[in-house]
Design a protein around this motif. Structure first.
Motif, PDB file in Angstrom:
ATOM      1  N   ALA A  71     -54.081 -86.142 -10.389  1.00  0.00           N
ATOM      2  CA  ALA A  71     -55.068 -85.633  -9.439  1.00  0.00           C
ATOM      3  C   ALA A  71     -54.916 -86.317  -8.081  1.00  0.00           C
ATOM      4  N   GLY A  72     -54.660 -87.625  -8.103  1.00  0.00           N
ATOM      5  CA  GLY A  72     -54.457 -88.341  -6.840  1.00  0.00           C
ATOM      6  C   GLY A  72     -53.230 -87.849  -6.090  1.00  0.00           C
ATOM      7  N   ILE A  73     -52.125 -87.677  -6.809  1.00  0.00           N
ATOM      8  CA  ILE A  73     -50.888 -87.206  -6.158  1.00  0.00           C
ATOM      9  C   ILE A  73     -51.061 -85.780  -5.660  1.00  0.00           C
ATOM     10  N   LEU A  74     -51.687 -84.915  -6.480  1.00  0.00           N
ATOM     11  CA  LEU A  74     -51.911 -83.529  -6.074  1.00  0.00           C
ATOM     12  C   LEU A  74     -52.854 -83.462  -4.876  1.00  0.00           C
ATOM     13  N   GLY A  75     -53.893 -84.290  -4.892  1.00  0.00           N
ATOM     14  CA  GLY A  75     -54.809 -84.340  -3.747  1.00  0.00           C
ATOM     15  C   GLY A  75     -54.093 -84.744  -2.471  1.00  0.00           C
ATOM     16  N   TYR A  76     -53.199 -85.724  -2.597  1.00  0.00           N
ATOM     17  CA  TYR A  76     -52.426 -86.152  -1.432  1.00  0.00           C
ATOM     18  C   TYR A  76     -51.529 -85.013  -0.927  1.00  0.00           C
ATOM     19  N   ALA A  77     -50.889 -84.276  -1.858  1.00  0.00           N
ATOM     20  CA  ALA A  77     -50.007 -83.163  -1.468  1.00  0.00           C
ATOM     21  C   ALA A  77     -50.795 -82.065  -0.762  1.00  0.00           C
ATOM     22  N   ILE A  78     -51.972 -81.741  -1.285  1.00  0.00           N
ATOM     23  CA  ILE A  78     -52.805 -80.701  -0.664  1.00  0.00           C
ATOM     24  C   ILE A  78     -53.309 -81.172   0.695  1.00  0.00           C
ATOM     25  N   HIS A  79     -53.705 -82.440   0.784  1.00  0.00           N
ATOM     26  CA  HIS A  79     -54.155 -82.988   2.072  1.00  0.00           C
ATOM     27  C   HIS A  79     -53.037 -82.898   3.104  1.00  0.00           C
ATOM     28  N   THR A  80     -51.807 -83.233   2.696  1.00  0.00           N
ATOM     29  CA  THR A  80     -50.663 -83.156   3.609  1.00  0.00           C
ATOM     30  C   THR A  80     -50.433 -81.725   4.071  1.00  0.00           C
ATOM     31  N   LEU A  81     -50.529 -80.776   3.137  1.00  0.00           N
ATOM     32  CA  LEU A  81     -50.337 -79.369   3.483  1.00  0.00           C
ATOM     33  C   LEU A  81     -51.406 -78.902   4.466  1.00  0.00           C
ATOM     34  N   LEU A  82     -52.664 -79.216   4.174  1.00  0.00           N
ATOM     35  CA  LEU A  82     -53.746 -78.802   5.069  1.00  0.00           C
ATOM     36  C   LEU A  82     -53.600 -79.435   6.443  1.00  0.00           C
ATOM     37  N   HIS A  83     -53.185 -80.698   6.479  1.00  0.00           N
ATOM     38  CA  HIS A  83     -52.998 -81.373   7.758  1.00  0.00           C
ATOM     39  C   HIS A  83     -51.881 -80.704   8.561  1.00  0.00           C
ATOM     40  N   LYS A  84     -50.816 -80.308   7.865  1.00  0.00           N
ATOM     41  CA  LYS A  84     -49.676 -79.675   8.540  1.00  0.00           C
ATOM     42  C   LYS A  84     -50.040 -78.291   9.067  1.00  0.00           C
ATOM     43  N   THR A 133     -54.749 -91.396 -27.313  1.00  0.00           N
ATOM     44  CA  THR A 133     -54.391 -90.122 -26.677  1.00  0.00           C
ATOM     45  C   THR A 133     -55.329 -89.813 -25.525  1.00  0.00           C
ATOM     46  N   ILE A 134     -56.625 -89.921 -25.771  1.00  0.00           N
ATOM     47  CA  ILE A 134     -57.599 -89.618 -24.716  1.00  0.00           C
ATOM     48  C   ILE A 134     -57.451 -90.588 -23.549  1.00  0.00           C
ATOM     49  N   GLY A 135     -57.251 -91.856 -23.838  1.00  0.00           N
ATOM     50  CA  GLY A 135     -57.084 -92.853 -22.765  1.00  0.00           C
ATOM     51  C   GLY A 135     -55.849 -92.579 -21.933  1.00  0.00           C
ATOM     52  N   SER A 136     -54.725 -92.295 -22.588  1.00  0.00           N
ATOM     53  CA  SER A 136     -53.492 -92.070 -21.823  1.00  0.00           C
ATOM     54  C   SER A 136     -53.578 -90.781 -21.014  1.00  0.00           C
ATOM     55  N   LEU A 137     -54.182 -89.741 -21.581  1.00  0.00           N
ATOM     56  CA  LEU A 137     -54.339 -88.492 -20.835  1.00  0.00           C
ATOM     57  C   LEU A 137     -55.277 -88.658 -19.643  1.00  0.00           C
ATOM     58  N   ALA A 138     -56.342 -89.427 -19.826  1.00  0.00           N
ATOM     59  CA  ALA A 138     -57.284 -89.655 -18.725  1.00  0.00           C
ATOM     60  C   ALA A 138     -56.607 -90.393 -17.575  1.00  0.00           C
ATOM     61  N   VAL A 139     -55.837 -91.436 -17.914  1.00  0.00           N
ATOM     62  CA  VAL A 139     -55.148 -92.202 -16.863  1.00  0.00           C
ATOM     63  C   VAL A 139     -54.115 -91.328 -16.154  1.00  0.00           C
ATOM     64  N   SER A 140     -53.298 -90.596 -16.938  1.00  0.00           N
ATOM     65  CA  SER A 140     -52.268 -89.771 -16.308  1.00  0.00           C
ATOM     66  C   SER A 140     -52.886 -88.636 -15.506  1.00  0.00           C
ATOM     67  N   LEU A 141     -54.019 -88.078 -15.971  1.00  0.00           N
ATOM     68  CA  LEU A 141     -54.697 -87.026 -15.223  1.00  0.00           C
ATOM     69  C   LEU A 141     -55.234 -87.553 -13.893  1.00  0.00           C
ATOM     70  N   SER A 143     -46.073 -85.200 -16.229  1.00  0.00           N
ATOM     71  CA  SER A 143     -45.807 -84.952 -17.652  1.00  0.00           C
ATOM     72  C   SER A 143     -45.049 -86.120 -18.279  1.00  0.00           C
ATOM     73  N   ALA A 144     -44.013 -86.573 -17.590  1.00  0.00           N
ATOM     74  CA  ALA A 144     -43.222 -87.691 -18.108  1.00  0.00           C
ATOM     75  C   ALA A 144     -44.077 -88.948 -18.211  1.00  0.00           C
ATOM     76  N   ALA A 145     -44.898 -89.209 -17.202  1.00  0.00           N
ATOM     77  CA  ALA A 145     -45.761 -90.388 -17.225  1.00  0.00           C
ATOM     78  C   ALA A 145     -46.770 -90.304 -18.366  1.00  0.00           C
ATOM     79  N   SER A 146     -47.302 -89.110 -18.607  1.00  0.00           N
ATOM     80  CA  SER A 146     -48.254 -88.931 -19.709  1.00  0.00           C
ATOM     81  C   SER A 146     -47.608 -89.249 -21.044  1.00  0.00           C
TER      82      SER A 146
END
Length: 196
Positions: free
Chosen positions: A83-96, A71-79, A34-37
Motif C-alpha cells: 500500500a505504501g509503494i502503491l500510494g507513492y506511485a499514485i502520488h508521483t503520477l498525480l504530481h506529474k 499467515t495473517i501477520g505476514s500478509l498484513a505486513v506485506s500489504l 508478491s515475492a516479499a509476501s
C-alpha cells in the motif's frame, strides 16, 4: 467549427510511453509485493516451526492453528508495504499530471477572460503536449479572426463616416453607398466565422 471543415477531432490520452512506464512500475511493485509476501511467510513459518520443534510440549490441534497467526501477520505486513509503494506511485503520477493540467486550466481561464496575447506552452517533458499545441493553435486563430473583425469594423466606420459627411454636404454617391454595403458584408462574414 473554429478550425475549418478539414479539422479532425482528436481524442487526448496520456502518451503511450508514460502509460507503459506506469504499467511497468505497477507490475514491478506487484511482483515485488508478491515475492516479499511469500518470503516473509516462509521466514515466519520456518521460525514458528523451529520453535515448536525444540519445544518439549506441543498442544496444537491443527496446522491452521499453528500457521494462521503467521499467515495473517505476514500478509498484513506485506500489504502495508505494498500500500505504501502503491500510494507513492499514485502520488508521483498525480504530481506529474497535476502540473500540466493546472497550467492548461489557467491558460483556458485566461483565454475565457479575453487575453489572447500569451502563448500556451508546457514544459518540454510535461504530458498533454498535443492538447497544449491545439489550444495554442486555437488561441492564434481566435486572435487572427478578432484582429480581422477589428480591421473590418474600422473600414465600416470609415465608410459610414464618409457617407454621413457626403449626405450632410448634399452630394452622396452610389459609390460611397456600395463601399458601405461592401464593408457591411465583410463584417458579417467575419462575425459569421464564429457562428459556423
Amino acid at each position: 467549427m473554429l478550425f475549418g471543415k478539414h479539422s479532425k477531432r482528436k481524442i487526448y490520452f496520456i502518451k503511450k510511453d508514460f502509460q507503459s512506464r506506469f504499467i511497468l512500475r505497477f507490475a514491478a511493485v506487484a511482483t515485488v509485493w508478491s515475492a516479499a509476501s511469500v518470503l516473509l511467510f516462509f521466514y515466519l513459518a520456518n521460525k514458528k516451526l523451529e520453535e515448536i520443534r525444540y519445544s518439549s510440549h506441543i498442544d496444537i490441534a491443527t496446522t491452521s492453528e499453528l500457521l494462521m497467526p503467521v499467515t495473517i501477520g505476514s500478509l498484513a505486513v506485506s500489504l502495508l508495504i505494498f500500500a505504501g509503494i502503491l500510494g507513492y506511485a499514485i502520488h508521483t503520477l498525480l504530481h506529474k499530471l497535476s502540473g500540466p493540467l493546472g497550467q492548461l486550466r489557467r491558460d483556458i481561464a485566461r483565454i475565457e477572460g479575453g487575453d489572447l496575447t500569451s502563448d500556451i506552452i508546457l514544459r518540454e517533458k510535461d504530458e498533454f503536449q498535443d492538447l497544449a499545441a491545439d489550444l495554442e493553435e486555437m488561441r492564434t486563430e481566435l486572435r487572427r479572426r478578432i484582429a480581422r473583425i477589428k480591421e473590418q469594423q474600422a473600414m465600416l466606420s470609415a465608410a459610414a463616416a464618409e457617407l454621413g459627411r457626403s449626405v450632410q454636404e448634399g452630394h452622396a454617391s452610389s459609390q460611397q453607398v456600395a463601399a458601405l454595403e461592401s464593408a457591411v458584408v465583410r463584417m458579417k462574414e467575419g462575425v459569421h466565422a464564429f457562428q459556423s
